[in-house]
Design an enzyme around this catalytic site. Structure first.
Site, short mmCIF file in Angstrom:
data_model
loop_
_atom_site.label_atom_id
_atom_site.label_comp_id
_atom_site.label_asym_id
_atom_site.label_seq_id
_atom_site.Cartn_x
_atom_site.Cartn_y
_atom_site.Cartn_z
N HIS A 351 0.82 -1.20 0.00
CA HIS A 351 0.00 0.00 0.00
C HIS A 351 0.86 1.26 0.00
CE1 HIS A 351 -2.89 2.82 2.23
NE2 HIS A 351 -3.38 2.67 1.02
N ARG A 352 0.59 2.17 -0.93
CA ARG A 352 1.33 3.43 -1.07
C ARG A 352 2.84 3.19 -1.19
NH1 ARG A 352 -1.95 7.41 3.18
NH2 ARG A 352 -4.02 6.77 2.52
N GLU A 378 1.51 -0.28 -4.82
CA GLU A 378 0.42 0.64 -5.13
C GLU A 378 0.87 2.06 -4.85
OE1 GLU A 378 -3.10 3.14 -3.95
OE2 GLU A 378 -1.56 2.34 -2.61
N ASP A 380 -0.09 6.46 -5.58
CA ASP A 380 -1.12 7.44 -5.92
C ASP A 380 -0.47 8.56 -6.73
OD1 ASP A 380 -3.27 6.35 -3.99
OD2 ASP A 380 -1.55 6.70 -2.69
N HIS A 393 -0.65 11.12 -2.18
CA HIS A 393 -2.00 10.64 -1.84
C HIS A 393 -2.94 11.80 -1.52
CE1 HIS A 393 -5.21 9.16 0.84
NE2 HIS A 393 -5.18 8.08 0.08
N GLU A 452 -2.80 4.40 -8.97
CA GLU A 452 -4.13 4.94 -8.69
C GLU A 452 -4.16 6.43 -9.02
OE1 GLU A 452 -7.50 5.55 -5.21
OE2 GLU A 452 -5.82 4.19 -4.85
N LYS A 454 -5.75 9.89 -8.70
CA LYS A 454 -6.59 10.63 -7.78
C LYS A 454 -7.38 11.71 -8.52
CE LYS A 454 -5.58 8.66 -3.89
NZ LYS A 454 -6.61 7.93 -3.12
N ASP A 568 -0.12 -2.53 4.27
CA ASP A 568 1.07 -1.75 4.62
C ASP A 568 2.23 -2.66 5.01
OD1 ASP A 568 -0.06 0.82 4.27
OD2 ASP A 568 -1.08 0.65 6.19
#
Length: 596
Positions: A351-352, A378, A380, A393, A452, A454, A568
């Site tokens: 995540h991130r 992943e 953003d 993000h 992703e 935004k 995470d």
């Protein structure tokens, strides 16, 4: 203490079997009816409003639609009436015990229905107010779970401070609700009684005591389960097993705590009046408990029972009760004793980039994801003022860079000078916000990217730019593009159909077949279900679930059939579920996983 034990036995002990069976059957049936009814109503409202699917884009409009508001109000009223019926049934059971009488499960149901109807007729509006105010007290474990899982987001700050504030808020609501229970129990249900109400603090102590006892029993059950798994479980699946079984143990004891809290709270309120009532309650003839006491149904039931004693009718009725209990236990336990062996086909997404080991959305985070052997990182992406695609993000740079400016207010030259690592740890001082090109270069040949896009209202060309960068970097087969904005995915498919797309869905409900521009679905764990996964797989589409950092949640997602876990802590998924280590865990390590 001796007198207290006697009073408790007089109120609930003599009819404890009927009380237990009634609560198991009633709670199971109402839970099924409420969930099934809510699902059918939601589908009907979606169809009436012309939505094929409920997503983050249309959620606000859907919730404010007049028909939705009306349906929510009617549904709340029905739930309040079911609570009122249960309260009336329990108080009738206590009163029967206080009068040295027996009451059956059907008798409790009849008393509850008669009593609830009488209250609604006598207090057409006030009963709603008191039930709504008493609900947090009557369902305190559910309230506590809600506050810590959902309500905790109201507060900001460090984790421990947030937990303390959440607990304080839950305690305040409980204290206020306890006062409402006294009024509910005897101003609305039994206005003819004149006894003294107990202290609110004592009523709160009753609920807290039930919660503590339930917690200790749950802890003992988890310890015994962990010991059994440690001694007899398959070494390769011990961690997975204790995580799975501990989750189910908590569910069972949580349900038991909910029932016990309701019963104990009402019993305390009942005893305060029963002890002080003059003339004694057992000699009164006008109390609401006599609605059932004098009813023809009760007399008919007693005659039928005497007539049927020793015949097959009694055996049939007992068999029906046992079947209902078995069904309730099956629904509540959810297949408790199924195998805890984890599946091995699940992919892992950091995540991130890898937010637990390094500052989110940075090159260091991506490198940590690579070291953890995650399948995807992943990230953003958003646009700067001069149109550069960077990793970020939040719309604001306050959290990661310490300046109160929006990303679209700064050029990339300004953004590139910001320190995006010190907020995480001093060892990451001067970590920069990277461009999408830099992230792709870091990942090439090492890990796939989940990009992703935004939506912030200031990046109208972001889709075209992201697609162009992917094509220029020849990265189409090594990435997927996701977004909460479904129109973005449609644009991606028009520009380059070979790029895989995923629809990020905080809320997931409706007809998946209408979402043709999404090759897979990325759904919040709160809305993940086995049915959702089956529907997606039937369309040939995978399901990602986010953001899971708890082993029990990970195991649940795997059981549902999720294809990709966004977390995470990618190493945890590998270590616990995908056989990442060959070490045999000790009892203390297994217990730590069970209690996490």
């Amino acid at each position: 203490m001796k007198q207290l034990r006697k009073d408790i036995w007089d109120g609930a002990g003599k009819n404890w079997k009927s009380l237990l069976l009634f609560e198991i059957i009633y709670r199971s049936c109402t839970a099924f009816l409420v969930s099934a009814g809510a699902e059918r109503l939601l589908r009907l409202l979606l169809r009436e409003q012309g939505y094929s699917y409920l997503t983050a884009d249309n959620l606000a409009e859907f919730l404010t639609y007049p028909q939705t508001v009306l349906a929510a109000a009617v549904s709340a009223l029905m739930v309040f009436f079911l609570m009122l019926l249960e309260v009336c049934a329990l108080l009738a059971c206590f009163e029967a015990g206080w009068r040295k009488e027996r009451i059956t499960v059907p008798g409790m149901a009849a008393a509850g229905l008669c009593g609830a109807a009488a209250v609604v007729r006598r207090r057409p509006l006030r009963w709603i107010w008191y039930i709504a105010g008493s609900a947090p007290y009557l369902a305190f474990p559910l309230l506590l779970r809600f506050f810590f899982q959902v309500g905790g987001g109201v507060f900001t700050g460090e984790g421990d401070l947030r937990k303390m504030l959440t607990a304080a808020l839950a305690a305040a609501v409980l204290f206020c609700s306890a006062a409402s229970v006294r009024k509910l129990s005897f101003r609305v249900l039994r206005p003819e009684l004149n006894g003294k109400a107990g202290k609110v603090s004592c009523a709160v102590l009753v609920q807290v005591s039930v919660l503590i006892v339930s917690g200790l029993l749950c802890l003992a059950a988890v310890i015994l389960m962990t010991a059994a798994v440690c001694l007899a479980g398959d070494p390769e699946s011990r961690v997975s097993a204790v995580v799975l079984y501990s989750s189910r143990i908590r569910s069972v004891f949580g349900a038991a705590a909910g029932v016990s809290g309701t019963v104990a709270g009402l019993l305390y309120a009942f005893l305060q009046f029963a002890r002080t009532e003059k003339p004694p309650l057992a000699e009164k003839t006008g109390t609401m408990g006599n609605v059932f006491r004098k009813s023809r149904y009760r007399e008919g039931w007693k005659k039928d029972r005497r007539r049927a004693r020793g015949t097959g009718a009694v055996l049939a009725s007992r068999a029906a009760v046992l079947m209902a209990v078995a069904a309730a236990l099956y629904l509540g336990a959810g297949g408790f004793f199924r195998s805890g062996t984890a599946q091995h086909s699940v992919r892992v997404t950091a995540h991130r980039g890898g937010a637990r080991m390094a500052p989110e959305n940075t090159v260091s985070a991506i490198e940590s994801a690579i070291r953890s052997r995650a399948d995807y990182a992943e990230i953003d992406v958003q646009e700067t003022k001069d149109g550069e695609i960077v990793l970020l993000h939040d719309s604001s740079l306050e959290r990661v860079a310490g300046i109160g400016r929006r990303i679209w207010e700064l050029t990339y030259a300004e953004v590139s000078r910001l320190d995006a690592g010190s907020w995480f740890d001093e060892s990451f001082q001067n970590e920069r916000i990277p461009t999408l090109e830099a992230a792709i270069e870091c990942c090439r040949g090492k890990i796939r990217l989940n990009i992703e896009m935004k939506y912030n209202g200031h990046n109208e060309k972001i889709v075209e730019k992201v697609v162009r960068i992917i094509e220029e970097q020849n990265f189409e087969k090594s990435c997927v593009v996701t977004s909460m904005n479904y129109e973005y995915l449609e644009k991606v498919k028009k520009l380059n159909p070979s790029i895989a797309t995923g629809y990020t869905m905080p809320v997931a409900y409706g007809d998946l077949s209408e979402l043709a521009a999404a090759d897979f679905f990325s759904v919040s764990f709160a809305y993940l279900s086995a049915e959702f996964v089956r529907d997606a797989h039937a369309l040939g589409k995978a399901v990602c679930v986010w953001t899971l950092n708890d082993p029990a949640d990970m195991q649940q997602a795997i059981e549902y059939g999720a294809d990709n876990i966004i977390t995470d802590d990618p190493e945890l998924v590998r270590r616990v579920f995908l056989g990442g280590t060959g070490e045999e865990p000790s009892f203390s390590e297994l217990l730590a996983y069970a209690l996490k």
